[in-house]
Structures are given as C-alpha cells and as structure tokens.
Design a protein around this motif. Structure first.
Motif, PDB file in Angstrom:
ATOM      1  N   ASP A 311       0.798  -1.232   0.000  1.00 16.40           N
ATOM      2  CA  ASP A 311       0.000   0.000   0.000  1.00 16.40           C
ATOM      3  C   ASP A 311       0.829   1.280   0.000  1.00 16.40           C
ATOM      4  N   ILE A 312       1.975   1.276  -0.644  1.00 11.86           N
ATOM      5  CA  ILE A 312       2.831   2.465  -0.657  1.00 11.86           C
ATOM      6  C   ILE A 312       2.157   3.615  -1.397  1.00 11.86           C
ATOM      7  N   TYR A 313       2.089   4.773  -0.744  1.00 17.05           N
ATOM      8  CA  TYR A 313       1.487   5.954  -1.343  1.00 17.05           C
ATOM      9  C   TYR A 313       2.451   6.579  -2.364  1.00 17.05           C
ATOM     10  N   TYR A 314       1.870   7.347  -3.271  1.00 16.45           N
ATOM     11  CA  TYR A 314       2.650   8.031  -4.305  1.00 16.45           C
ATOM     12  C   TYR A 314       3.728   8.922  -3.688  1.00 16.45           C
ATOM     13  N   HIS A 315       3.333   9.756  -2.737  1.00 11.03           N
ATOM     14  CA  HIS A 315       4.297  10.707  -2.172  1.00 11.03           C
ATOM     15  C   HIS A 315       5.317  10.019  -1.271  1.00 11.03           C
ATOM     16  N   THR A 316       4.924   8.905  -0.656  1.00 10.77           N
ATOM     17  CA  THR A 316       5.894   8.115   0.109  1.00 10.77           C
ATOM     18  C   THR A 316       6.964   7.568  -0.821  1.00 10.77           C
ATOM     19  N   ALA A 317       6.536   7.137  -2.015  1.00  8.87           N
ATOM     20  CA  ALA A 317       7.485   6.612  -3.005  1.00  8.87           C
ATOM     21  C   ALA A 317       8.427   7.705  -3.501  1.00  8.87           C
ATOM     22  N   ILE A 318       7.868   8.886  -3.770  1.00  8.87           N
ATOM     23  CA  ILE A 318       8.690  10.015  -4.220  1.00  8.87           C
ATOM     24  C   ILE A 318       9.738  10.349  -3.166  1.00  8.87           C
ATOM     25  N   ASP A 319       9.313  10.409  -1.908  1.00  8.48           N
ATOM     26  CA  ASP A 319      10.237  10.748  -0.817  1.00  8.48           C
ATOM     27  C   ASP A 319      11.343   9.699  -0.685  1.00  8.48           C
ATOM     28  N   ALA A 320      10.986   8.423  -0.855  1.00  8.93           N
ATOM     29  CA  ALA A 320      11.988   7.361  -0.754  1.00  8.93           C
ATOM     30  C   ALA A 320      13.056   7.515  -1.839  1.00  8.93           C
TER      31      ALA A 320
END
Length: 373
Positions: A311-320
């Motif tokens: 369930d990774i969010y879009y912005h969580t992915a960008i930040d990673a």
C-alpha cells in the motif's frame, strides 16, 4: 467425553498471539457468535467476505480464525441488505463464530511478519518497530521434594523460565514445610488435625505475564497437594521485545531486481511495484505485512537496504527515491501467508492439547481485490 469449545481453541491461540500484543485501538478478538459452543471444524482466512462465509457454510465450519477484523468500526445498525449485514446474518444463522487476530498476530513471535521473513529465508532477524516489552513475573512455588522435578518440568514445558536462548531456568532451595489439615481436607501427606512437617523445595522461576495462566495451570496439575502454596511477584525488569515488521539478512547480496523476482515467488504474486534503483545491491532486508507507509523511515534508520511492504502511497514513493532508498510493494494481500502458517502452528497446539476431534484448514478463497492486466 468433554467437547472442545471455541474458548478452548482460542486459549491455545492466545498463548501464541495474546490480545495484549495488539496495537492500541485495534479491533481484535470475538467478532460474531460465541466461543462457548463446541468446535470441530476451524477455517483460517485473511478477510471475512461473503464468499468466505459461503465457503465456511459449505465446509460446515464452526469457527473462522481471520486476520483482518470484520467489525473494524462500531456498527450503528445491522442491515441485512448490505454485504456486512448478510455476513453477520449468515454467520449467526449457521452458528459460525468469527474471531479476528490482527496486529497481535502480526507482532507475535512466529506470526505474520516472521512468516514473511521466513519465506524470504532472512537470517539473524530482529524486530523492526518495537511496540511492547512483556512484563515479567516471578513464580515461587513450594513442592515436596519427591515431586519437585515433576513440577519443575511442567512449568518449564508450559513456558516458564525463558532467559535469552535458555529455557526451563529455575532456582531451588530446600527447607521444611509445615501445615495442619482440617476436618474438611483430604491431605496428600499428613493426618487430619495433626501438625505435619515435610521436606520441600522452594522453586523460583520467571514467567512472562501472558504465560501466567498456562504456567499456573501446569503447576497445579503436576503438584501433589490439595492446596498448592505459591506466590507471584511483579518484576521491574522487562521481558522480550515485540513489535511490527522484521529486519534481517539475505544469504547473499543481490540486486533489487533479483530480489523482486524472489519476492514474487515467495509470496505468490504475479506482479509488484518497484520503487528506486533496480540495480541497487541488497543485503539487509526489512519486511512488514500490510500498510507500511509509516515505517519507511524506520527501515532506513535501522540499516535496511530495502523495505518490502504494501500500500505504498505516491508521495511516500517520491520521498523514498529522493532519500536514495528503495521499496518493493507486492501488495497488502501477501498477508495471506497467515492462512497456512496459522494452520500449521495451531495443528501442533491442537494435537498437543489432545483435541483429536478438531480439524483446522485454510480458506481457498482469494480475497485480493486487485486485478492486473
């Protein structure tokens, strides 16, 4: 012959995954029905959908052990025109009890997150995000010397005396026990109305709070006295640390791309989302079942090369990506590993308890809501 009830089965289950391990506010435990009725057929399920209930009816199931709670939010009305209302109606009509073990099963030793780590053959695993340290209690019991070894073994087998990698730890002192049996007593040793002196041992051991009931029962079953003398002392030092997720080492360093293929095979998924440099070299892996968005920073700071979660969010992915970290998202549904994992774990406990009439098996329904093209 006494019939096995749902309460008997859940007592065994909660020795493994007690409700006290659940994250605060999580809805775990009895969802629908009663644990007082006899149980012969148990089915494990990730989700309780209407298709799962229909399967349970066809399989003449008495108890569903589910991971995701059916009733996560309080109900204001049970409307049988809704799916949830029909599930409740069918369960009650067919005497099917529904019990949910959510974060307590995630956190438990050998639970969902350990199952995920084992499926990837991670080594030297440890808790990723500690949530609770179990309180410890000292048990002191006085036993005639002739039965000291039997009692010592019984409480050790029930889970007392665990210190680090050692089990059955205890300490004994010899002394003399005294008592005078009353007219209403039926003494194992001694004579009614006469003072008795018996060579006894004082046995001391450590018990986690969650194991107290099981250990006391085992102690009383093995103790020869009509009235066993024992004490429980709360201790200030804490026991084992429990928590969400696991972090461990792969047997060899591989690329993120290669790990993705390993994850797909281990968790039986046809596709996943890869976030970050697919050529990054991976040795230390963090894994967390369910929604792991809150634990990305925790995994980075714990020294993981990658976090595998759902369930990774879009912005969580960008930040990673901005942080130079990588993620693999094989979906929330990889927690389906708990179905067979729970079956295997509970079969051993059920057999050891002598509940020969009880059968446990996994649901065959795929509750993954997503389809891929």
């Amino acid at each position: 012959m006494t019939q096995t009830t749902g309460q008997d089965v859940i007592r065994l289950f909660e020795e493994w995954a007690p409700q006290t391990l659940a994250v605060e506010g999580d809805r775990v435990g009895l969802m629908v029905g009663t644990l007082e009725q006899p149980v012969k057929r148990i089915m494990t399920a990730l989700d309780v959908t209407e298709e799962v209930i229909d399967e349970a009816i066809n399989e003449e199931v008495d108890l569903i052990l589910a991971h995701h709670p059916l009733l996560f939010r309080p109900l204001k009305v049970i409307d049988t025109h809704t799916t949830q209302g029909r599930i409740i109606q069918k369960a009650l009509f067919h005497n099917i009890t529904i019990y949910a073990a959510h974060t307590n099963l995630d956190i438990a030793e050998g639970g969902v997150n350990d199952m995920l780590a084992d499926a990837l053959s991670l080594q030297h695993t440890r808790v990723l995000a500690p949530t609770v340290e179990t309180p410890l209690v000292k048990l002191v019991v006085f036993v005639p010397t002739t039965h000291a070894e039997a009692v010592r073994k019984a409480i050790g087998d029930a889970g007392a005396g665990h210190i680090g990698e050692y089990s059955h730890c205890s300490y004994s002192l010899e002394g003399t026990g005294t008592f005078k049996p009353s007219e209403a007593s039926n003494p194992f040793i001694g004579t009614v109305g006469e003072q008795e002196y018996v060579e006894e041992q004082r046995i001391e051991t450590i018990v986690t709070e969650s194991r107290i009931s099981a250990v006391i029962k085992a102690m009383l079953d093995a103790h020869p006295y009509e009235e066993a003398a024992y004490d429980l002392y709360p201790l200030k030092q804490q026991g084992k640390s429990y928590g969400l997720g696991r972090i461990g080492e792969l047997q060899e360093t591989i690329t993120l791309d290669a790990l993705a293929e390993k994850v797909k095979q281990a968790f039986e998924v046809s596709t996943l989302r890869m976030i970050g440099d697919r050529n990054k070299r991976i040795k230390t892996v963090a894994v967390l079942g369910g929604d792991g968005n809150k634990y990305v920073q925790k995994a980075m700071h714990a020294g993981a090369d990658v976090l595998i979660t759902g369930d990774i969010y879009y912005h969580t992915a960008i930040d990673a990506i901005e942080d130079g970290f990588v993620l693999l998202d094989p979906g929330h549904n990889i927690e389906k590993i708990m179905k067979m994992g729970t079956v295997q774990h509970m079969r051993e406990r059920i057999a050891k308890a002598g509940y020969d009439e009880v059968t446990i098996f996994e649901s065959n329904v795929n509750t993954d809501p997503y389809q891929y093209k």
